[in-house]
Design an enzyme around this catalytic site. Structure first.
Site, PDB file in Angstrom:
ATOM      1  N   ARG A 100      48.289  36.826  31.977  1.00 55.12           N
ATOM      2  CA  ARG A 100      48.199  35.890  33.116  1.00 55.12           C
ATOM      3  C   ARG A 100      46.945  36.084  33.958  1.00 55.12           C
ATOM      4  NH1 ARG A 100      53.709  37.033  33.627  1.00 55.12           N
ATOM      5  NH2 ARG A 100      54.950  35.458  32.562  1.00 55.12           N
ATOM      6  N   LYS A 141      35.236  25.907  35.478  1.00 56.57           N
ATOM      7  CA  LYS A 141      35.894  25.216  34.352  1.00 56.57           C
ATOM      8  C   LYS A 141      35.781  26.094  33.114  1.00 56.57           C
ATOM      9  CE  LYS A 141      35.169  20.312  35.473  1.00 56.57           C
ATOM     10  NZ  LYS A 141      34.492  19.077  35.051  1.00 56.57           N
ATOM     11  N   GLU A 190      20.021  19.425  32.532  1.00 54.70           N
ATOM     12  CA  GLU A 190      20.947  19.575  33.673  1.00 54.70           C
ATOM     13  C   GLU A 190      20.160  19.861  34.957  1.00 54.70           C
ATOM     14  OE1 GLU A 190      23.979  18.736  33.062  1.00 54.70           O
ATOM     15  OE2 GLU A 190      24.307  19.189  30.934  1.00 54.70           O
ATOM     16  N   LYS A 250      24.784  22.640  42.295  1.00 54.61           N
ATOM     17  CA  LYS A 250      26.085  22.533  41.624  1.00 54.61           C
ATOM     18  C   LYS A 250      27.180  23.220  42.436  1.00 54.61           C
ATOM     19  CE  LYS A 250      29.015  22.770  37.719  1.00 54.61           C
ATOM     20  NZ  LYS A 250      29.287  22.972  36.320  1.00 54.61           N
ATOM     21  N   GLU A 271      37.490  17.985  41.168  1.00 50.19           N
ATOM     22  CA  GLU A 271      36.911  16.718  40.707  1.00 50.19           C
ATOM     23  C   GLU A 271      37.745  15.492  41.083  1.00 50.19           C
ATOM     24  OE1 GLU A 271      34.956  17.265  36.950  1.00 50.19           O
ATOM     25  OE2 GLU A 271      34.732  15.119  36.655  1.00 50.19           O
ATOM     26  N   ARG A 302      32.595  15.680  43.084  1.00 51.97           N
ATOM     27  CA  ARG A 302      32.180  16.453  41.905  1.00 51.97           C
ATOM     28  C   ARG A 302      31.805  15.555  40.731  1.00 51.97           C
ATOM     29  NH1 ARG A 302      34.647  22.134  39.434  1.00 51.97           N
ATOM     30  NH2 ARG A 302      33.189  22.219  37.706  1.00 51.97           N
ATOM     31  N   ASN A 347      28.413  14.245  36.694  1.00 54.89           N
ATOM     32  CA  ASN A 347      28.496  13.582  35.387  1.00 54.89           C
ATOM     33  C   ASN A 347      27.433  12.516  35.182  1.00 54.89           C
ATOM     34  OD1 ASN A 347      30.812  14.978  34.351  1.00 54.89           O
ATOM     35  ND2 ASN A 347      31.997  13.907  35.919  1.00 54.89           N
ATOM     36  N   HIS A 360      26.225  11.453  31.737  1.00 56.80           N
ATOM     37  CA  HIS A 360      27.184  12.002  30.789  1.00 56.80           C
ATOM     38  C   HIS A 360      28.121  10.956  30.183  1.00 56.80           C
ATOM     39  CE1 HIS A 360      25.629  15.792  32.146  1.00 56.80           C
ATOM     40  NE2 HIS A 360      26.445  16.475  31.377  1.00 56.80           N
ATOM     41  N   HIS A 385      27.560  11.589  26.554  1.00 56.38           N
ATOM     42  CA  HIS A 385      28.647  12.135  25.722  1.00 56.38           C
ATOM     43  C   HIS A 385      28.954  11.216  24.547  1.00 56.38           C
ATOM     44  CE1 HIS A 385      30.585  15.050  28.823  1.00 56.38           C
ATOM     45  NE2 HIS A 385      29.838  15.700  27.955  1.00 56.38           N
ATOM     46  N   HIS A 422      23.361  19.105  23.481  1.00 55.65           N
ATOM     47  CA  HIS A 422      23.986  18.413  24.615  1.00 55.65           C
ATOM     48  C   HIS A 422      22.939  17.784  25.540  1.00 55.65           C
ATOM     49  CE1 HIS A 422      26.815  17.601  27.818  1.00 55.65           C
ATOM     50  NE2 HIS A 422      26.069  18.306  28.668  1.00 55.65           N
TER      51      HIS A 422
HETATM   52  N1  NAD Z   1      32.270  25.089  32.067  1.00 51.73           N
HETATM   53  C1  NAD Z   1      31.445  24.150  32.401  1.00 51.73           C
HETATM   54  O1  NAD Z   1      31.450  23.634  33.513  1.00 51.73           O
HETATM   55  C2  NAD Z   1      30.436  23.695  31.390  1.00 51.73           C
HETATM   56  C3  NAD Z   1      29.351  22.911  31.788  1.00 51.73           C
HETATM   57  C4  NAD Z   1      28.405  22.560  30.827  1.00 51.73           C
HETATM   58  C5  NAD Z   1      28.570  22.980  29.502  1.00 51.73           C
HETATM   59  N2  NAD Z   1      29.644  23.732  29.160  1.00 51.73           N
HETATM   60  C6  NAD Z   1      29.837  24.199  27.780  1.00 51.73           C
HETATM   61  O2  NAD Z   1      28.742  25.030  27.423  1.00 51.73           O
HETATM   62  C7  NAD Z   1      28.587  24.997  26.002  1.00 51.73           C
HETATM   63  C8  NAD Z   1      27.119  24.868  25.689  1.00 51.73           C
HETATM   64  O3  NAD Z   1      26.448  25.965  26.233  1.00 51.73           O
HETATM   65  P1  NAD Z   1      25.073  26.490  25.631  1.00 51.73           P
HETATM   66  O4  NAD Z   1      24.115  25.383  25.510  1.00 51.73           O
HETATM   67  O5  NAD Z   1      24.722  27.688  26.415  1.00 51.73           O
HETATM   68  O6  NAD Z   1      25.492  26.827  24.122  1.00 51.73           O
HETATM   69  P2  NAD Z   1      25.733  28.184  23.328  1.00 51.73           P
HETATM   70  O7  NAD Z   1      26.580  29.130  24.066  1.00 51.73           O
HETATM   71  O8  NAD Z   1      26.190  27.753  21.988  1.00 51.73           O
HETATM   72  O9  NAD Z   1      24.253  28.793  23.215  1.00 51.73           O
HETATM   73  C9  NAD Z   1      23.262  28.113  22.483  1.00 51.73           C
HETATM   74  C10 NAD Z   1      22.658  29.000  21.385  1.00 51.73           C
HETATM   75  O10 NAD Z   1      21.785  29.953  21.983  1.00 51.73           O
HETATM   76  C11 NAD Z   1      22.135  31.278  21.560  1.00 51.73           C
HETATM   77  N3  NAD Z   1      21.728  32.150  22.667  1.00 51.73           N
HETATM   78  C12 NAD Z   1      22.342  32.301  23.857  1.00 51.73           C
HETATM   79  N4  NAD Z   1      21.593  33.037  24.687  1.00 51.73           N
HETATM   80  C13 NAD Z   1      20.489  33.377  24.001  1.00 51.73           C
HETATM   81  C14 NAD Z   1      19.323  34.118  24.351  1.00 51.73           C
HETATM   82  N5  NAD Z   1      19.142  34.601  25.581  1.00 51.73           N
HETATM   83  N6  NAD Z   1      18.372  34.296  23.408  1.00 51.73           N
HETATM   84  C15 NAD Z   1      18.530  33.739  22.159  1.00 51.73           C
HETATM   85  N7  NAD Z   1      19.584  33.017  21.796  1.00 51.73           N
HETATM   86  C16 NAD Z   1      20.560  32.833  22.709  1.00 51.73           C
HETATM   87  C17 NAD Z   1      23.598  31.198  21.270  1.00 51.73           C
HETATM   88  O11 NAD Z   1      24.024  32.220  20.386  1.00 51.73           O
HETATM   89  C18 NAD Z   1      23.699  29.814  20.625  1.00 51.73           C
HETATM   90  O12 NAD Z   1      23.299  29.874  19.281  1.00 51.73           O
HETATM   91  C19 NAD Z   1      29.418  23.841  25.498  1.00 51.73           C
HETATM   92  O13 NAD Z   1      30.546  24.354  24.850  1.00 51.73           O
HETATM   93  C20 NAD Z   1      29.828  23.091  26.759  1.00 51.73           C
HETATM   94  O14 NAD Z   1      31.090  22.498  26.641  1.00 51.73           O
HETATM   95  C21 NAD Z   1      30.567  24.096  30.069  1.00 51.73           C
HETATM   96 ZN    ZN Z   2      26.146  18.449  30.766  1.00 46.19          ZN
END
Ligand code: NAD
Ligand code: ZN
Length: 345
Positions: free
Chosen positions: A105, A127, A169, A206, A216, A220, A224, A227, A231, A245
Site C-alpha cells: 500500500r 501521475k 514539452e 508544470k 486535472e 491542469r 495537454n 496533445h 497523441h 512522443h
Molecule cells: N507521469 C507523467 O506525468 C508523464 C508525463 C509525460 C510522459 N510520461 C511518460 O514518460 C514516458 C516517456 O519518457 P522518456 O521519453 O523519458 O522515455 P524512456 O524512459 O523510455 O527513455 C528514453 C530512452 O532513453 C534512455 N535513457 C534514459 N536516460 C538516459 C541517459 N541519461 N543517457 C542515455 N540514455 C538514456 C532510456 O533507456 C530509453 O531508451 C512515457 O511512458 C510517457 O507515458 C509520463
Molecule cells: Zn507530452
C-alpha cells in the site's frame, strides 16, 4: 541548487543524498541504458543498496515488468521504511513510482529523472502508471514522490533525438504560460540551451499548474496543448514508423496553433512564428495521404479529456496563454492536418 517546490531539487546528484540513513533499505531501479549511462556515474555516491534492472523502452512499461519489480522488493524484504529510487526516463519513473505506491500500500520513492522529458514533465505532477493492452497509461495512480532529484548532467549521454523529443514539452510550457520565455527560447538553438535554467523554468511552470489543479479538473488541462492531435498522430504511427512522443507533439502543436487562429483568437503573426520555430527544431514529418487523415482525426476521439464523445482541445489565445475545453470537430482536425501536410519540408 534550485528549489522549485519543497521536494524538487535541481543540483548535482550527490548533493541530494543527505538523510538517507533513515531508510531501512534502499533499492535503485534502472533500465538497461540508465544502468550503463547513469548508475555507473553515481553508484559510489549511494549508501549500500540493491539494484533492480529492467529492460528499456515503452513496450516494457507493463504488468510483466511490474512483477519483476514487486518480486525484487519482496525478495529483498522491503517494508514501509524502505526507499525506491527510480533512476531513468519517464518509463522507469512512471512504472517504478506505480510499483512503489502500490507495494504494501505504498513505500517511499524518489524520482531521479535522466531524460529531458522526464526532468521537465514526467517526474513532476504525481501521475504514475503503466500501459495495459493497447492503452497508454491505462492503469495507474496519483502519488507524490518523497523528492525529485534532477541532475541535468545526466542529459550528456542522452541521444540527441531523445533530447529533442523532451524539448517539445519545454516549448509547450513556454507557449501555454510564458511569452517572455517563449521569445528567449527561440533565439537559441538546441545545442546552446542552458539546461539548468531551462529545466528549472519548465518544472516551475508544470508544478505551478499542477499545484493549482492536482487532479486535472480544470487548469491542469492546459498541459495537454499539442496533445489531442499529437497523441492521435503518435497512435497512428505506432505500428508503422513510430515517432517519439515529442516529435508527435510538435506536429500536434503546429496543428493546434493553426486551429487557435480560427477558434481562440491567436494572431496570424504569432501562429507563423510558432510554426516556423517548431519546424526549424523538428523538421517536417510526412503524414499519410489525404484520405487517411480522417483515420488520425478518429483516433483523437479516444482522448481521455473528451466529454460525451465531443473532442475538447487546448488552444492558444496568444503565445504564453492557453484556453482549455474548446470543442473541435473531426473536420477541424482533418483541416489542421491538411494544413500541416501542405507545409514545405
Ligand atoms: N507521469 C507523467 O506525468 C508523464 C508525463 C509525460 C510522459 N510520461 C511518460 O514518460 C514516458 C516517456 O519518457 P522518456 O521519453 O523519458 O522515455 P524512456 O524512459 O523510455 O527513455 C528514453 C530512452 O532513453 C534512455 N535513457 C534514459 N536516460 C538516459 C541517459 N541519461 N543517457 C542515455 N540514455 C538514456 C532510456 O533507456 C530509453 O531508451 C512515457 O511512458 C510517457 O507515458 C509520463
Ligand atoms: Zn507530452
Amino acid at each position: 541548487m534550485t528549489f522549485i517546490a519543497n521536494h524538487i531539487k535541481i543540483q548535482p546528484f550527490a548533493e541530494s543524498l543527505q538523510g538517507l540513513d533513515r531508510f531501512s533499505k534502499i533499492a535503485v531501479l534502472v533500465d538497461h541504458n540508465t544502468s550503463v549511462h547513469c548508475y555507473q556515474k553515481i553508484k559510489d555516491q549511494l549508501p549500500p543498496h540493491f539494484l533492480i534492472s529492467i529492460p528499456e523502452g515503452e513496450i516494457h512499461k507493463n504488468l510483466q515488468t511490474c512483477q519483476i519489480i514487486w518480486d525484487a522488493l519482496t525478495n529483498y524484504e522491503f517494508d514501509r521504511n524502505s526507499l525506491l529510487i527510480n533512476l531513468g526516463g519517464g518509463v522507469v519513473g512512471d512504472m517504478g513510482g506505480f510499483c512503489a505506491a502500490t507495494f504494501k500500500r505504498g513505500i517511499t520513492f524518489v524520482q531521479a529523472p535522466t531524460t529531458l522529458l522526464a526532468q521537465v514533465d514526467a517526474s513532476v505532477g504525481g501521475k504514475l502508471g503503466i500501459d495495459f493492452r493497447q492503452y497508454k497509461n491505462h492503469i495507474g495512480v496519483f502519488a507524490e514522490p518523497e523528492a525529485v532529484w534532477i541532475d541535468t548532467a545526466f542529459l550528456d549521454t542522452l541521444p540527441e533525438r531523445e533530447l529533442r523529443s523532451g524539448f517539445a514539452e519545454v516549448i509547450k510550457h513556454c507557449l501555454i504560460a510564458d511569452s517572455q520565455a517563449w521569445d528567449a527560447l527561440q533565439s537559441t538553438s538546441l545545442a546552446q540551451q542552458n539546461w539548468n535554467q531551462i529545466v528549472a523554468h519548465s518544472v516551475a511552470i508544470k508544478s505551478g499548474v499542477v499545484s493549482e489543479d492536482p487532479t486535472e479538473k480544470g487548469l491542469r488541462k492546459i498541459l495537454n496543448f499539442g496533445h489531442t492531435i499529437g497523441h492521435a498522430v503518435e497512435s497512428y504511427f505506432l505500428d508503422k514508423q513510430p515517432l517519439l512522443h515529442g516529435e508527435a507533439i510538435a506536429i500536434g502543436m503546429i496543428c493546434e496553433a493553426w486551429l487557435s487562429v480560427r477558434l481562440s483568437g491567436l494572431s496570424k503573426e504569432e501562429f507563423y512564428q510558432t510554426g516556423a520555430y517548431l519546424l526549424s527544431v523538428f523538421g517536417k514529418e510526412n503524414l499519410p495521404a489525404d484520405a487517411e487523415l480522417s483515420t488520425i482525426a478518429q483516433l483523437a476521439l479516444q482522448d481521455k479529456k473528451n466529454k460525451a464523445g465531443q473532442i475538447q482541445c487546448v488552444l492558444l489565445k496568444r503565445t504564453g496563454e492557453a484556453v482549455y475545453d474548446v470543442p473541435v470537430s473531426q473536420n477541424d482536425i482533418v483541416a489542421a492536418l491538411r494544413y500541416y501536410q501542405s507545409l514545405e519540408a
